[in-house]
Design a protein around this motif. Structure first.
Motif, short mmCIF file in Angstrom:
data_model
loop_
_atom_site.label_atom_id
_atom_site.label_comp_id
_atom_site.label_asym_id
_atom_site.label_seq_id
_atom_site.Cartn_x
_atom_site.Cartn_y
_atom_site.Cartn_z
N UNK A 69 12.02 -17.68 28.13
CA UNK A 69 12.60 -17.31 26.83
C UNK A 69 11.67 -16.47 25.97
N UNK A 70 10.36 -16.54 26.22
CA UNK A 70 9.41 -15.77 25.41
C UNK A 70 9.25 -14.33 25.89
N UNK A 71 9.85 -13.99 27.02
CA UNK A 71 9.76 -12.63 27.55
C UNK A 71 11.05 -11.88 27.21
N UNK A 72 10.92 -10.73 26.60
CA UNK A 72 12.10 -9.97 26.17
C UNK A 72 12.17 -8.58 26.78
N UNK A 73 11.20 -8.20 27.56
CA UNK A 73 11.18 -6.86 28.14
C UNK A 73 10.48 -6.92 29.49
N UNK A 74 10.70 -5.91 30.31
CA UNK A 74 10.09 -5.81 31.63
C UNK A 74 8.87 -4.90 31.62
N UNK A 75 8.28 -4.70 30.45
CA UNK A 75 7.20 -3.72 30.34
C UNK A 75 5.98 -4.13 31.16
N UNK A 76 5.75 -5.44 31.35
CA UNK A 76 4.58 -5.86 32.14
C UNK A 76 4.67 -5.36 33.57
N UNK A 77 5.87 -5.27 34.11
CA UNK A 77 6.04 -4.81 35.49
C UNK A 77 6.11 -3.29 35.56
N UNK A 78 6.30 -2.65 34.42
CA UNK A 78 6.17 -1.19 34.36
C UNK A 78 4.69 -0.81 34.45
N UNK A 79 3.84 -1.63 33.85
CA UNK A 79 2.40 -1.37 33.89
C UNK A 79 1.80 -1.75 35.24
N UNK A 80 2.25 -2.87 35.80
CA UNK A 80 1.69 -3.37 37.05
C UNK A 80 2.85 -3.79 37.94
N UNK A 81 3.20 -2.94 38.88
CA UNK A 81 4.41 -3.16 39.67
C UNK A 81 4.16 -3.86 41.00
N UNK A 82 2.91 -4.13 41.35
CA UNK A 82 2.60 -4.79 42.62
C UNK A 82 2.10 -6.20 42.33
N UNK A 83 2.78 -7.19 42.88
CA UNK A 83 2.41 -8.59 42.67
C UNK A 83 2.33 -9.29 44.03
N UNK A 84 1.26 -10.09 44.22
CA UNK A 84 1.03 -10.74 45.50
C UNK A 84 0.65 -12.20 45.30
N UNK A 85 1.04 -13.03 46.24
CA UNK A 85 0.62 -14.43 46.26
C UNK A 85 -0.54 -14.59 47.25
N UNK A 86 -1.18 -15.74 47.22
CA UNK A 86 -2.36 -15.97 48.06
C UNK A 86 -1.95 -16.52 49.43
N UNK A 87 -2.83 -16.31 50.40
CA UNK A 87 -2.58 -16.76 51.77
C UNK A 87 -2.92 -18.23 51.94
N UNK A 88 -2.31 -18.84 52.94
CA UNK A 88 -2.68 -20.20 53.30
C UNK A 88 -3.98 -20.21 54.08
N UNK A 89 -4.71 -21.32 54.00
CA UNK A 89 -6.00 -21.43 54.69
C UNK A 89 -5.77 -21.85 56.14
N UNK A 90 -6.73 -21.49 56.98
CA UNK A 90 -6.66 -21.84 58.40
C UNK A 90 -6.95 -23.32 58.60
N UNK A 91 -6.28 -23.92 59.59
CA UNK A 91 -6.55 -25.31 59.91
C UNK A 91 -7.94 -25.50 60.48
#
Length: 527
Positions: free
Chosen positions: A54-76
């Motif tokens: 609810x606090x976000x009203x625009x997509x401007x953050x993704x206009x500035x930074x359009x690449x988003x990545x999550x972290x990898x899982x660790x090896x057993x």
């Protein structure tokens, strides 16, 4: 170039984390060199999640930074240690964000605080060899690889969630109307295209509270790219009603309330999807004498068209109360007709269910065969082809799935090329029915005979145990002095405790032998 403060359409690249590889390990400790498989599973990769904030009203953050990545899982790791999971990345988006593919396929419409969508699913971690062990495969010498995380390009489009939409020519007074009936304070000036972004205002009419949004000025030809309004019409697609704000005091030639209304309606028709929305007409600026006369002249004709007309003045606030309650009545009826959406559920993309798990088709160019299916393609991604045992395990899985049987049914011959999957992860192998991959392993694939065969030290201990019990039961006539001889030098792989017990047993037998010899000598002397 300045970055805008309001952005309602962006393209984002999201990449989920890859799963960690499983571990191929054998438990080892002193005097237990083959304790069994103990390789842990790899951790799952993190996912990229879109969540309405609810606090976000625009997509401007993704206009500035359009690449988003999550972290990898660790090896057993060994000793049954599973790798840690990658952290999810939660991206806050405005209420009313529509997620689609670059081709225009709508994936989800995020409406309501907390609504979520998994934009990119994290890869599953690979199984360690402890999880792959079974009664027929007691010591797997391999583990499965982790799957790659999903990578996607998505288009985020904001459609403002408002109950009433205001449309009209530039400088018709839409922003002034929002400011007059709510606490919103949009920019207001006496030149065209003052409003460059949609403005939202919260209006209270009796017991009803609703939101009003104005659309930056529409002009003739907006559907063909002129002006700004047609780019922002998406923000009124969710509205329960549209209010035409018409400037009755304009001095521009060839303009009057009726022609303005017809022009705006033509642009709404060109946009499409708004034909079923109720219309209200607000004849603005009646505080100007000539404007009041023009409003009086066109009211009858507008009423004949079936439109409710409200002469208003945003400067003197004349007629605003009646307009507010008319808008509130439409909103109340619309809300009563619609079911309240479940805004907290997690929306996921539907997956195909049922049907065969794979399909095989002949490749016309080289006479080979193509195998497609979620399971075989996933198994290929999990296989370490540098390990012959892992390759053989893949062959067994494909055989159990029925791939070999289907190839034979379709007429595949030994030596034909078989391709599994599409793209860079596809593998090609020669079709060899009934030939077990990894056959060079003398044992059955995945087994280690060392875990079943008795080691030399264990065999010697069993022989000596048998020898001991034989002496106790009198089954052997040999001299007991031979029992236990050279145990310390022969039993090189005994543990310290075992060596101590062996020495004590040898000493005990030696003492017993000495007592018996002494007794025999005494009997001989007395005899």
């Amino acid at each position: 170039m300045a970055i805008p403060s309001f952005v309602d359409r962006v393209t984002v690249h999201v990449t989920a984390g890859s799963g960690g590889n499983g571990c191929a390990s054998v438990h080892r400790e002193k005097f237990k060199p083959l304790g069994g498989p103990d390789g842990g599973n790899g951790g799952d990769g993190g996912s990229v999640i879109l969540r309405v904030d609810p606090d976000v009203t625009t997509l401007v953050d993704y206009h500035r930074s359009s690449h988003r990545s999550a972290t990898n899982g660790a090896q057993g790791k060994g000793d049954h240690q599973a790798g840690s999971n990658g952290a999810d990345v939660v991206l806050g988006v405005p209420d009313g964000t529509v997620v689609s593919t670059p081709d225009g396929e709508v994936l989800v419409d995020l409406v309501g605080p907390g609504a979520e969508f998994v934009a990119a699913q994290g890869g599953k971690g690979g199984l360690g060899n402890a999880a792959l062990a079974s009664s027929s495969r007691k010591a797997p010498g391999f583990a499965l690889l982790g799957e790659d995380g999903e990578e996607r390009i998505l288009v985020l489009e904001l459609k403002v969630v408002a109950d009433i939409g205001l449309v009209g020519f530039p400088s018709a007074g839409k922003s002034s109307l929002v400011a007059s009936i709510s606490r919103a304070r949009p920019k207001i000036a006496d030149y065209p295209f003052t409003t460059l972004i949609p403005n939202l205002g919260v209006v209270v009419a009796g017991d009803t509270t609703f939101t009003v949004a104005d659309v930056p000025g529409l002009i003739e030809g907006a559907s063909e790219g002129r002006g700004l309004g047609h780019d922002f019409l998406r923000h009124v697609e969710r509205c329960a009603a549209l209010v035409h704000v018409i400037d009755c005091a304009t001095y521009e030639p060839n303009r009057d309330p009726l022609s303005d209304l017809d022009t705006i309606e033509a642009e709404l028709s060109a946009h499409g999807g708004l034909e079923d929305r109720p219309r209200l007409v607000a004849l603005n600026k009646i505080d100007v004498p000539d404007a009041r006369e023009i409003a009086d002249m066109v009211q009858a004709e507008l009423a004949q068209r079936g439109l409710r007309v409200f002469p208003i003045s945003t400067a003197s606030h004349e007629g605003l109360e009646a307009l507010k309650f008319a808008m509130a009545d439409i909103v109340v009826r619309r809300r009563a007709e619609q079911e309240k959406p479940d805004t907290t559920r997690i929306v996921i993309r539907p997956q195909a269910q049922g049907g065969p798990e794979f399909k095989v088709k002949k490749l016309p160019e080289d006479g080979g065969w193509l195998v497609q299916g979620a399971k075989p393609e996933r198994w290929v991604r999990q296989t370490d082809f540098a390990n012959a045992e892992a390759t053989g395990y893949l062959a067994d899985r494909l055989n159990r799935l029925g791939v070999e049987e289907e190839l034979l049914k379709l007429g595949a011959n030994p030596g034909d090329a078989v391709v599994i999957g599409d793209g860079p992860n596809a593998i090609v192998f020669d079709f060899a029915p009934d030939v077990q991959a990894g056959a060079e392993i003398l044992a059955r694939r995945g087994e280690d005979h060392r875990l079943e065969e008795a080691r030399p030290a264990a065999q010697r201990r069993r022989e000596k145990d048998t020898e001991y019990h034989a002496f106790r039961e009198g089954e052997r006539a040999e001299d007991w002095s031979q029992y236990g001889e050279n145990w310390d030098t022969d039993e090189v792989d005994l543990s310290p405790a075992e060596a101590k017990r062996a020495a004590e047993a040898a000493a005990k037998l030696a003492r017993k032998e000495a007592r018996e010899r002494a007794l025999q000598e005494e009997l001989d002397q007395n005899g």
